[in-house]
Design an enzyme around this catalytic site. Structure first.
Site, PDB file in Angstrom:
ATOM      1  N   ASP A 325      33.438 -35.477 -33.121  1.00  0.00           N
ATOM      2  CA  ASP A 325      33.513 -34.139 -32.565  1.00  0.00           C
ATOM      3  C   ASP A 325      32.087 -33.590 -32.585  1.00  0.00           C
ATOM      4  O   ASP A 325      31.217 -34.080 -33.324  1.00  0.00           O
ATOM      5  CB  ASP A 325      34.459 -33.261 -33.372  1.00  0.00           C
ATOM      6  N   TYR A 326      31.831 -32.573 -31.782  1.00  0.00           N
ATOM      7  CA  TYR A 326      30.462 -32.067 -31.664  1.00  0.00           C
ATOM      8  C   TYR A 326      29.927 -31.666 -33.043  1.00  0.00           C
ATOM      9  O   TYR A 326      30.527 -30.841 -33.726  1.00  0.00           O
ATOM     10  CB  TYR A 326      30.422 -30.884 -30.707  1.00  0.00           C
TER      11      TYR A 326
END
Length: 798
Positions: A325-326
């Site tokens: 995920d970012y």
């Protein structure tokens, strides 16, 4: 001397022509006729360590647009970008996405047309291919939670609204269109679907989920993946890679706050939280998975070898690639404190099975040196790179790296796509209450209609949206519907939040400074709304959430979770003031989370739940309001009476709901609930066998009759309960459903197949079994006990 000079010149000439010589060589990885495994092996053998590590990294256009574009928004690589791409790159993050409603229409952030988007991705891809030694293309990814989240793409109803349709064929069609729009613009991967269980309504991201129920989420997830990816195993030029997220147990965070721990037992994880992911992997062949921000039993998902290795790859046979995920890997340092520095974070993530770091490199830049120092074996690098390369081969990027800009322009906002967006919005609308048959409205009996509320004249699309070329508000949809036949009055009534000042007070998903609206201004607007209501025959109140009050809370200064489920601000004051005028009132909810609307449920005769209905909101609402479409949406989540009831998901254990002093233990509206403008009768529930062996299926049949005067859809729902079991089981579990259409007076027999898998559970030894004993088989229009027909099935030992 002359001989030495001649040899030197020959060497220089040969060196200068090495790329050409290599290009002429018969390289296996360039041969599309060979098996992908062989192509991957060949390419991997030719790569330097630096080129391999580059495939595990990404660049984000949004954070460094000056490196990609000039002041006119045209592709113009900077010297820095040339350095960053000299070894190639694994992915490009968000090459054409943008902030919704961005007012700046010049410079690098200028809103690009679909054709310009395709031109830009072509230019960027060509540059990447031509400026790395082996000509390896990049994967471009975007968001597509409810349609491709870039300008001028079709915006469908939000995920929770799509699930309200209980129509898997529709969901597959929606994401087939989203995939087509994405691929036509040069996008190869989308970071969706969200397969988290929506079991925590305080959580701002519940709107991104499909349901609280594992089975319903699984069916929606499988449909979404098949829509995005097609038939597989390769991805053709009309489809994209789907990314399952957030793995795992992200949808019921501790305290309802985003990314908080998920401290659940292995049994609950496997049977409930993991179930939709497993279905999407094993049934639909999902090619990518995103690790979640949260921790499970003290281990963050980005460092969880049991989760990403043993479960995902070992037990389920997942062959695709895992993305972070970012900033998720860096949060092993900053959030979870299980890594001391970027090198340790990278080492933990890569070892656990995270193949690529998104949205740009923060920790994986240390991998080259860590391999050289012996801290990481090169085999770990090769394992991850092979997965990324396989995806690129399956996408056909080595043969067809570019797209046709004319095609992107042609299909953008096509009539077919708009029609599908309207169909989805129609099917998503849920009629929660209709006391006295107030709706549908009769155009011949109404002279004046008041449309009031903060969400009446604007279109809320929800999170992970961009700016569609077309959208219509409820107010405008009603005006278009009735023309001059009914006088339509409007009042805002109040605001929900103050919004962004430089945008005229409009709420914005990106806004960090979220504030409640001004009390004095709201009081004035409520007084105006009361006067408007008094002048009307009927009032439509449109209240709920906006993109600031229900959203992803990604930092301490950008929150989206709440400790209350009541209407935000002074919306309840508005509702009470209008109800007290004595006029017939209809409430239409446009919102991101289930709301505790106790006053509305008690005092308002007609209530609709719409969630966020996409670009066709106004048209769909007007059609339903005036009876041109018969609503048939069903709740994919339970609506509680208060936060004190949480957790409130319907499939609780028998010991979970003894009750509370001074209030009902029943929810405000149960899971699966939804009304129609017609009526349905259930009867003749029967089983193909009353007794079966544990390895046998059984057919469940029920007759459904439309007993009203209108054609309509009914959602038939099948639940089971194991009466006595070695491990406690839920009071009921959804195991199948079907959305059917019936004409007035028509009867149809609906059949379901209960397989051994649907009757099974994990026993004391964590083995999946079907235990001998009796099962309650329940069929009806919702999970409410009083509406379910019942039969008993006995499973006997072999």
């Amino acid at each position: 001397m002359r001989r030495r000079i001649a040899m030197l010149l020959c060497l220089i000439i040969t060196t200068l022509h090495l790329p050409a010589i290599e290009a002429q060589e018969q390289m296996d990885y360039r041969n599309p006729q060979l098996p992908i495994e062989r192509r991957v092996k060949d390419l991997l053998s030719r790569m330097t360590l630096e080129e391999k590590v580059a495939q595990l990294q990404s660049l984000w256009v949004a954070t460094s647009s000056q490196d990609f574009m000039n002041a006119r928004g045209e592709f113009a690589p900077s010297e820095r970008l040339q350095q960053l791409l000299r070894y190639g790159i694994g992915e490009i993050s968000g090459p054409i996405g943008m902030e919704p409603d961005l007012p700046n229409q010049s410079g690098p952030t200028k809103r690009k047309s679909p054709r310009e988007q395709a031109v830009f991705t072509n230019q960027l891809q060509r540059y990447i291919i031509e400026h790395n030694r082996l000509g390896i293309p990049a994967i471009f990814h975007e968001e597509a939670l409810h349609g491709l989240a870039v300008p001028d793409a079709t915006s469908f109803p939000q995920a929770i609204a799509l699930a309200s349709t209980w129509d898997v064929d529709l969901v597959r069609e929606v994401f087939t269109v989203a995939a087509r729009e994405a691929r036509s613009r040069g996008i190869h991967q989308v970071l969706t679907p969200v397969l988290d269980l929506g079991r925590e309504p305080r959580w701002g991201r519940i709107e991104e989920t499909y349901s609280e129920d594992p089975y319903l989420v699984a069916r929606m997830g499988v449909a979404a993946v098949r829509g995005f990816q097609g038939e597989g195993p390769n991805i053709d030029r009309q489809h994209v890679i789907a990314t399952l997220k957030h793995f795992a147990a992200h949808g019921q965070p501790e305290g309802g706050t985003n990314i908080a721990p998920a401290n659940y037992s292995e049994r609950i994880l496997r049977e409930q939280f993991f179930y939709p992911f497993q279905a999407a992997v094993t049934e639909a062949g999902a090619m990518s998975v995103m690790a979640s921000y949260n921790e499970i039993d003290g281990i963050p998902s980005h460092a969880n070898r049991w989760l990403l290795g043993k479960i995902l790859r070992g037990e389920w046979g997942f062959k695709g690639f895992v993305v972070s995920d970012y900033f998720g890997i860096n949060e092993l340092i900053t959030r979870h404190h299980v890594a001391a520095d970027p090198a340790e974070a990278a080492r933990k993530a890569l070892t656990a099975g995270v193949d690529i770091e998104l949205p740009f490199v923060q920790t994986y830049s240390t991998l080259v040196q860590q391999v050289k120092s012996g801290a990481i074996p090169v085999e770990l690098i090769d394992r991850a790179v092979a997965r990324i390369l396989e995806a690129k081969f399956r996408l056909g990027l080595f043969e067809n790296p570019y797209v046709d800009p004319d095609e992107a322009e042609r299909i953008s906002e096509s009539p077919e796509h708009r029609a599908l967006a309207l169909r989805a919005a129609h099917e998503a609308i849920i009629l929660l209450k209709n006391e006295g048959g107030l709706v549908p409205l009769d155009r011949n009996k109404i002279k004046t209609l008041a449309v009031i509320g903060p969400n009446a004249a604007r279109v809320e699309l929800g999170g992970y949206s961009s700016y569609p070329a077309y959208r219509i508000s409820i107010l405008d949809g009603i005006k278009r519907k009735v023309g001059d036949s009914i006088k339509v009055l409007y009042a805002e009534g109040c605001k929900i939040t103050a919004g962004v000042p430089q945008r005229g007070g409009e709420p914005n998903w990106w806004n960090d400074d979220v504030r409640l609206s001004d009390p004095a201004e709201d009081a004035r607007k409520i007084a105006e709304a009361v006067e408007v209501a008094k002048a009307a025959d009927v009032v439509l109140l449109v209240v709920g959430d906006n993109v600031e009050t229900s959203r992803e809370g990604w930092s301490e200064n950008h929150l989206g979770d709440r400790d209350s489920l009541d209407l935000v601000g002074r919306q309840n004051d508005l509702v009470k003031a209008v109800v007290e005028t004595g006029k017939p009132v209809i409430v239409f909810l446009i919102n991101g989370r289930p709301l505790t609307i106790n006053y509305i449920a008690e005092h308002v005769p007609a209530i609709f739940e719409g969630w966020y209905l996409g670009q066709e909101t106004g048209t769909a609402v007007a059609d339903v309001l005036f009876g041109d479409y018969n609503p048939a949406g069903r709740l994919p989540v339970t609506i509680p009476r208060s936060v004190g009831q949480l957790p409130v998901y319907y499939y609780h254990k028998p010991s979970a709901k003894r009750g509370y002093l001074f209030t009902s233990k029943e929810p405000l509206f149960p899971f699966g609930h939804g009304l129609s403008y017609t009526t349905f009768k259930y009867g003749n529930l029967r089983l193909s066998k009353d007794r079966i062996r544990p390895d046998e299926p059984v057919t469940v049949s029920v007759e459904v009759t439309n007993t009203g005067a209108r054609a309509g859809d009914e959602v038939v729902q099948l639940y089971i309960r194991d009466q006595v079991s070695s491990v406690t089981r839920p009071v009921k579990e959804l195991k199948d459903f079907a959305r059917i259409n019936l004409k007035p007076g028509e009867t149809r027999t609906v059949q379901f197949t209960l397989t051994p898998e649907k009757l099974s559970f994990l026993d004391e030894e964590m083995r999946r079994v079907v235990e001998p004993g009796k099962f309650d088989i329940m069929v009806g229009p919702s999970s409410s006990d009083e509406k379910l027909l019942r039969a008993v099935l006995e499973v006997v030992a072999k």
